[in-house]
Write a protein that holds these residues in place. Structure first.
Motif, PDB file in Angstrom:
ATOM      1  N   TYR A  61      -1.182  -7.490   4.953  1.00 29.36           N
ATOM      2  CA  TYR A  61      -1.751  -6.035   3.944  1.00 29.36           C
ATOM      3  C   TYR A  61      -1.995  -5.190   5.425  1.00 29.36           C
ATOM      4  O   TYR A  61      -2.060  -4.069   5.344  1.00 29.36           O
ATOM      5  N   ARG A  62      -2.043  -5.508   6.931  1.00 29.96           N
ATOM      6  CA  ARG A  62      -2.431  -4.166   7.432  1.00 29.96           C
ATOM      7  C   ARG A  62      -1.118  -4.246   7.480  1.00 29.96           C
ATOM      8  O   ARG A  62      -0.834  -2.981   8.528  1.00 29.96           O
ATOM      9  N   GLU A  63      -0.136  -4.883   8.083  1.00 31.84           N
ATOM     10  CA  GLU A  63       1.429  -4.720   8.066  1.00 31.84           C
ATOM     11  C   GLU A  63       1.995  -4.115   7.367  1.00 31.84           C
ATOM     12  O   GLU A  63       2.782  -3.327   7.814  1.00 31.84           O
ATOM     13  N   TRP A  64       1.488  -4.358   6.138  1.00 29.65           N
ATOM     14  CA  TRP A  64       2.017  -3.102   4.696  1.00 29.65           C
ATOM     15  C   TRP A  64       1.814  -1.937   5.377  1.00 29.65           C
ATOM     16  O   TRP A  64       2.331  -0.451   5.716  1.00 29.65           O
ATOM     17  N   ALA A  65       0.502  -1.498   5.973  1.00 26.73           N
ATOM     18  CA  ALA A  65       0.192  -0.150   5.957  1.00 26.73           C
ATOM     19  C   ALA A  65       0.669   0.307   7.217  1.00 26.73           C
ATOM     20  O   ALA A  65       1.010   1.449   7.620  1.00 26.73           O
ATOM     21  N   ILE A  66       0.704  -0.644   8.329  1.00 24.83           N
ATOM     22  CA  ILE A  66       1.245  -0.169   9.568  1.00 24.83           C
ATOM     23  C   ILE A  66       2.788   0.471   9.080  1.00 24.83           C
ATOM     24  O   ILE A  66       3.506   1.348   9.615  1.00 24.83           O
ATOM     25  N   SER A  67       3.806  -0.662   8.114  1.00 19.71           N
ATOM     26  CA  SER A  67       4.838  -0.725   8.143  1.00 19.71           C
ATOM     27  C   SER A  67       5.216   0.856   6.780  1.00 19.71           C
ATOM     28  O   SER A  67       5.912   0.821   6.806  1.00 19.71           O
ATOM     29  N   ASN A  68       4.123   0.830   6.053  1.00 17.67           N
ATOM     30  CA  ASN A  68       4.186   2.333   5.038  1.00 17.67           C
ATOM     31  C   ASN A  68       3.701   3.360   5.462  1.00 17.67           C
ATOM     32  O   ASN A  68       2.959   3.429   4.853  1.00 17.67           O
ATOM     33  N   ASN A  69       3.210   3.710   7.014  1.00 23.07           N
ATOM     34  CA  ASN A  69       2.217   4.491   6.989  1.00 23.07           C
ATOM     35  C   ASN A  69       2.680   6.031   6.269  1.00 23.07           C
ATOM     36  O   ASN A  69       1.433   6.051   5.885  1.00 23.07           O
ATOM     37  N   THR A  70       3.388   6.636   6.640  1.00 25.62           N
ATOM     38  CA  THR A  70       4.073   7.491   5.071  1.00 25.62           C
ATOM     39  C   THR A  70       3.083   7.815   3.868  1.00 25.62           C
ATOM     40  O   THR A  70       2.234   8.800   3.671  1.00 25.62           O
ATOM     41  N   TYR A  71       3.391   6.659   3.359  1.00 21.94           N
ATOM     42  CA  TYR A  71       3.058   6.410   1.991  1.00 21.94           C
ATOM     43  C   TYR A  71       1.700   5.858   1.860  1.00 21.94           C
ATOM     44  O   TYR A  71       1.021   6.596   0.847  1.00 21.94           O
ATOM     45  N   ALA A  72       1.401   5.318   3.190  1.00 19.67           N
ATOM     46  CA  ALA A  72       0.061   4.899   3.093  1.00 19.67           C
ATOM     47  C   ALA A  72      -1.077   6.079   3.311  1.00 19.67           C
ATOM     48  O   ALA A  72      -2.248   6.049   2.552  1.00 19.67           O
ATOM     49  N   LYS A  73      -0.327   6.277   4.227  1.00 20.47           N
ATOM     50  CA  LYS A  73      -1.372   7.763   4.207  1.00 20.47           C
ATOM     51  C   LYS A  73      -1.320   9.013   3.078  1.00 20.47           C
ATOM     52  O   LYS A  73      -2.619   9.782   2.798  1.00 20.47           O
ATOM     53  N   GLU A  74      -0.892   9.085   2.383  1.00 20.18           N
ATOM     54  CA  GLU A  74      -1.123   9.766   0.822  1.00 20.18           C
ATOM     55  C   GLU A  74      -2.618   9.333   0.338  1.00 20.18           C
ATOM     56  O   GLU A  74      -3.130   9.988  -0.445  1.00 20.18           O
ATOM     57  N   ARG A  75      -3.135   8.007   0.488  1.00 19.05           N
ATOM     58  CA  ARG A  75      -4.525   7.711  -0.156  1.00 19.05           C
ATOM     59  C   ARG A  75      -4.815   7.298   0.521  1.00 19.05           C
ATOM     60  O   ARG A  75      -6.087   8.155   0.745  1.00 19.05           O
ATOM     61  N   PHE A  76      -5.115   6.411   2.142  1.00 22.64           N
ATOM     62  CA  PHE A  76      -5.789   6.168   2.586  1.00 22.64           C
ATOM     63  C   PHE A  76      -5.375   7.723   4.352  1.00 22.64           C
ATOM     64  O   PHE A  76      -4.911   7.202   4.887  1.00 22.64           O
ATOM     65  N   SER A  77      -5.862   8.709   3.949  1.00 20.33           N
ATOM     66  CA  SER A  77      -5.939   9.814   5.426  1.00 20.33           C
ATOM     67  C   SER A  77      -6.244   9.272   6.324  1.00 20.33           C
ATOM     68  O   SER A  77      -7.321   8.639   6.288  1.00 20.33           O
ATOM     69  N   ASP A  78      -5.277   9.246   7.414  1.00 20.49           N
ATOM     70  CA  ASP A  78      -5.567   9.290   8.988  1.00 20.49           C
ATOM     71  C   ASP A  78      -5.616   8.112   9.106  1.00 20.49           C
ATOM     72  O   ASP A  78      -6.381   7.265   9.939  1.00 20.49           O
ATOM     73  N   ILE A  79      -4.716   6.672   8.250  1.00 23.49           N
ATOM     74  CA  ILE A  79      -4.990   5.786   8.732  1.00 23.49           C
ATOM     75  C   ILE A  79      -3.709   5.413   9.464  1.00 23.49           C
ATOM     76  O   ILE A  79      -2.966   5.602   9.306  1.00 23.49           O
ATOM     77  N   TRP A  80      -4.466   4.063   9.988  1.00 18.45           N
ATOM     78  CA  TRP A  80      -3.449   3.864  11.635  1.00 18.45           C
ATOM     79  C   TRP A  80      -3.225   2.827  12.278  1.00 18.45           C
ATOM     80  O   TRP A  80      -4.805   2.505  12.639  1.00 18.45           O
ATOM     81  N   ARG A  81      -3.203   1.613  12.028  1.00 22.21           N
ATOM     82  CA  ARG A  81      -3.347   0.364  12.726  1.00 22.21           C
ATOM     83  C   ARG A  81      -4.938   0.128  11.951  1.00 22.21           C
ATOM     84  O   ARG A  81      -5.152  -0.093  13.089  1.00 22.21           O
ATOM     85  N   PRO A  82      -5.734  -0.606  10.603  1.00 27.04           N
ATOM     86  CA  PRO A  82      -6.845  -1.054  10.507  1.00 27.04           C
ATOM     87  C   PRO A  82      -6.788  -2.409  11.380  1.00 27.04           C
ATOM     88  O   PRO A  82      -5.687  -2.840  11.308  1.00 27.04           O
TER      89      PRO A  82
END
Length: 355
Positions: free
Chosen positions: A275-296
């Motif tokens: 899950y963490r790797e997905w959030a890092i690799s797809n950070n631009t997409y992830a930020k659309e729902r989870f604002s400011d998410i970065w290396r959780p």
């Protein structure tokens, strides 16, 4: 006429309240406390004088100290009427502040030497018990409303003690963060029950997110990470740091007898890191729902640490240190202990004003 009959007659016809309270306090047993609780809980015919009666009786309940405070809180669980909420929350605020002498409508029978006895209502033990009860009261009434009228109006009452008003406001803030000793105790019972599904634990934690992160700004339950991935929780803390949570069950093993991660813990760890790797690799997409998410960071909750041997606890500590803060594996009881410590420290230190 015995005390029970006297209380029933007073509720129906009125009479001399001080005599009843004086007699009950002299007896100072459980049955007497129950009768005074009846006076607090009664609507007394709905007359305007009911407020003075309820405040006076609630003050008298404090002569039973911690047990009395517990009974005041139980009234709210059984009958959360507006008068009960208003009176009991006020009395608890003054008791929590150690300023009970400023409470309006006190019991004024000096024949039992109240000016001296009132000091026993101002001990640290009583203040902490009152603070805890006040927080639970705030948490458990009108739960469907963000701004319940019965609580908000308490802030507009005449100020007889600034310290008591501060206690009231602080407890109201705690409601906003969903802090509750009552919920913590329910969670404690839950994690030691056998054969419950993971979904039951998920539902309880979703309803009581302070257990997962005391000062959260937002929580997502089972959000989608792309098409295939779905963590149990994503939590955004007030400082904008994110945590991805993978939830298992308290009955599962954390560390084997050989000192290795169990297969369930290993699998949960692998999923959390995916899950963490997905959030890092797809950070631009992830930020659309989870604002400011970065290396959780990641948190795996599995098993009970109290069931580990000392050597297994050392191995778990080593395992967590090896991930350098990226991922932590904890037991359901670790979550409990952290929540209890947070709650206790907020009561002890969070309500105190620095001069």
């Amino acid at each position: 006429m015995n005390l029970k009959e006297s209380v029933s007659k007073y509720i129906e016809d009125g009479g001399y309240l001080d005599e009843i309270l004086f007699f009950a306090i002299l007896k100072n047993d459980i049955s007497s406390l129950k009768e005074i609780i009846r006076l607090v809980d009664s609507d007394h015919g709905g007359g305007s004088y009911k407020w003075e009666i309820k405040y006076t009786a609630a003050f008298a309940v404090l002569f039973w100290e911690e047990e009395g405070i517990e009974e005041l809180y139980n009234i709210i669980l059984k009958n959360p009427s507006h008068p009960n909420i208003s009176v009991i929350s006020t009395v608890l605020s003054y008791a929590a502040a150690g300023k009970i002498e400023n409470l309006p409508f006190k019991f004024n029978s000096y024949s039992i030497d109240i000016p001296n006895k009132i000091e026993k209502f101002k001990t640290e033990k009583i203040k902490i018990k009152a603070q805890s009860a006040l927080i639970d009261l705030m948490h458990n009434v009108e739960t469907e409303d963000k701004f319940p009228i019965s609580l908000i109006t308490g802030l507009t009452k005449p100020i007889h003690s600034e310290e008591a008003q501060e206690q009231y406001f602080a407890a109201l803030v705690m409601r906003w963060f969903h802090f509750s000793n009552y919920s913590t105790e329910k969670y404690k019972d839950l994690i030691y029950k056998e054969n419950l599904s993971e979904e039951i634990y998920h539902k309880f934690l979703n309803e009581n997110p302070f257990l997962l992160e005391a000062f959260h700004s937002k929580i997502w339950s089972k959000p989608r990470f792309g098409e295939l991935l779905q963590p149990d929780f994503v939590i955004k803390a007030i400082d904008n740091n994110y945590t991805i949570i993978e939830l298992e069950k308290p009955s599962l093993q954390i560390i084997t007898k050989n000192g290795n991660l169990s297969s369930h813990a290993t699998h949960a760890k692998k999923q959390a890191l995916e899950y963490r790797e997905w959030a890092i690799s797809n950070n631009t997409y992830a930020k659309e729902r989870f604002s400011d998410i970065w290396r959780p960071s990641c948190l795996v909750i599995i098993g009970l640490e109290s069931k580990l041997t000392e050597s297994q606890k050392v191995r778990l500590k080593q395992e967590n240190e090896s991930t350098q803060g990226i991922l932590k594996i904890v037991g359901f009881d670790w979550i409990l202990n952290r929540a209890q410590a947070t709650f206790e420290n907020l009561i002890k230190y969070g309500f105190k004003q620095t001069p």
